[in-house]
Design a protein around this motif. Structure first.
Motif, PDB file in Angstrom:
ATOM      1  N   ARG A  75       1.614   7.503  -3.050  1.00  0.00           N
ATOM      2  CA  ARG A  75       0.274   7.414  -3.838  1.00  0.00           C
ATOM      3  C   ARG A  75      -0.262   8.738  -4.641  1.00  0.00           C
ATOM      4  N   MET A  83       0.088   7.933   1.560  1.00  0.00           N
ATOM      5  CA  MET A  83      -0.613   8.743   0.912  1.00  0.00           C
ATOM      6  C   MET A  83       0.149  10.254   1.455  1.00  0.00           C
ATOM      7  N   THR A 138      -3.609  -2.449  -5.365  1.00  0.00           N
ATOM      8  CA  THR A 138      -3.163  -1.601  -4.119  1.00  0.00           C
ATOM      9  C   THR A 138      -4.005  -0.699  -3.431  1.00  0.00           C
ATOM     10  N   LEU A 184      -1.953  -1.592 -10.352  1.00  0.00           N
ATOM     11  CA  LEU A 184      -2.221  -0.355  -9.404  1.00  0.00           C
ATOM     12  C   LEU A 184      -3.417  -0.643  -8.602  1.00  0.00           C
ATOM     13  N   ILE A 195      -6.968   3.840  -6.741  1.00  0.00           N
ATOM     14  CA  ILE A 195      -6.447   4.891  -7.410  1.00  0.00           C
ATOM     15  C   ILE A 195      -7.096   5.278  -8.730  1.00  0.00           C
ATOM     16  N   PRO A 216       0.737  -1.160   0.039  1.00  0.00           N
ATOM     17  CA  PRO A 216      -0.031  -0.148  -0.018  1.00  0.00           C
ATOM     18  C   PRO A 216       0.913   1.176  -0.065  1.00  0.00           C
ATOM     19  N   PRO A 217       0.926   2.148  -1.099  1.00  0.00           N
ATOM     20  CA  PRO A 217       1.405   3.469  -1.118  1.00  0.00           C
ATOM     21  C   PRO A 217       1.384   4.237   0.258  1.00  0.00           C
ATOM     22  N   ALA A 276       4.113   5.032  -7.663  1.00  0.00           N
ATOM     23  CA  ALA A 276       2.844   4.708  -6.873  1.00  0.00           C
ATOM     24  C   ALA A 276       2.959   4.273  -5.531  1.00  0.00           C
TER      25      ALA A 276
END
Length: 274
Positions: free
Chosen positions: A59, A8, A84, A81, A87, A5-6, A55
């Motif tokens: 994110r 934020m 994850t 993408l 997005i 998970p990117p 990403a």
């Protein structure tokens, strides 16, 4: 590449972050330039692995993704993408790649723009998608009907208590239907009221209807909740008869003209049924 998970994060000035993925430096430069002048913080990368790495690092608020990329194509990048998290993705596609555009929408892309395109139109599409994705909690409280429940504030949906994995557009589309049970909506109406667009390719609506049916119907091939009213549009029926079909046959052709507003009629997606 492992998908995590990117994080934020926002640029220091608070601008929305847009990731542009295109191996054509001229296209990428033009797109990035227009988005920068429109007030977005833009990052450019040339291929799929770079896009996934960017990403994962931070994110983006939205990804502008070319379909034809070297090595890992845009469809695979879009799928990774979406794995994850939600997005928003706008795909850039070449004219004539209709099957790939439809597949991109089925993988969760929010919109596509066909090359050659107007950079101003792309900026408008970016603004529209972002406006929908970061809007405050939709109006009203919990929605329910036909065994489905939606919590607009939490952006969660369930069918008979089992959570549904809906994309941004699928969630908004189902919420719209639940707010207006029994009412027929044409695709132009849905594009305007759910997508917030006054123009666009109506096959976008068709694909999302088909995807949503695949998640909420017991038998998507014989839909009983989201039914087709031939020549008009779609209706959401909350009062489905137990164990019986409502008798309305889904036609082989799309409801109404499957066209871009003002364009010549065209057939629906492959298979004929939304």
């Amino acid at each position: 590449m492992d998908l995590v998970p990117p994080t934020m994060t926002r640029p220091p000035d608070g601008r929305a972050r847009v990731l542009v993925v295109d191996d054509d430096p001229t296209v990428a430069e033009v797109v990035a330039g227009y988005l920068d002048r429109a007030g977005y913080a833009v990052e450019r990368v040339e291929d799929g692995p770079q896009a996934l790495a960017a990403a994962a690092s931070a994110r983006p608020d939205l990804v502008v993704l070319d379909l034809m990329l070297p090595g890992m194509d845009g469809l695979e990048v879009c799928a990774k993408l979406r794995a994850t998290g939600p997005i928003p993705v706008i795909m850039l596609t070449a004219r004539g790649d209709e099957d790939d555009r439809i597949l991109g929408l089925e993988l969760g892309a929010d919109d596509y723009v066909t090359k050659p395109f107007s950079p101003r139109e792309l900026v408008l599409r970016v603004e529209s998608v972002l406006r929908r994705s970061r809007a405050a909690a939709p109006r009203g409280g919990e929605l329910s009907g036909a065994g489905l429940t939606l919590d607009p504030a939490a952006r969660r949906a369930a069918k008979h208590g089992a959570e549904l994995a809906l994309t941004l557009r699928e969630f908004d589309l189902l919420a719209h239907f639940l707010r207006h049970p029994g009412r027929v909506f044409g695709r132009e109406e849905l594009m305007r009221e759910v997508w917030g667009w006054e123009f666009g390719d109506l096959s976008t609506v068709t694909v999302h209807i088909r995807r949503l049916r695949g998640k909420v119907e017991d038998d998507p091939a014989r839909p009983r909740l989201i039914t087709t009213v031939w020549g008009v549009g779609y209706r959401f029926d909350t009062a489905v008869r137990d164990g019986t079909y409502d008798g309305e046959k889904t036609p082989e052709h799309e409801p109404g003209p499957a066209t871009r507003t003002g364009a010549a009629p065209e057939t629906g997606p492959p298979g004929g049924r939304p």
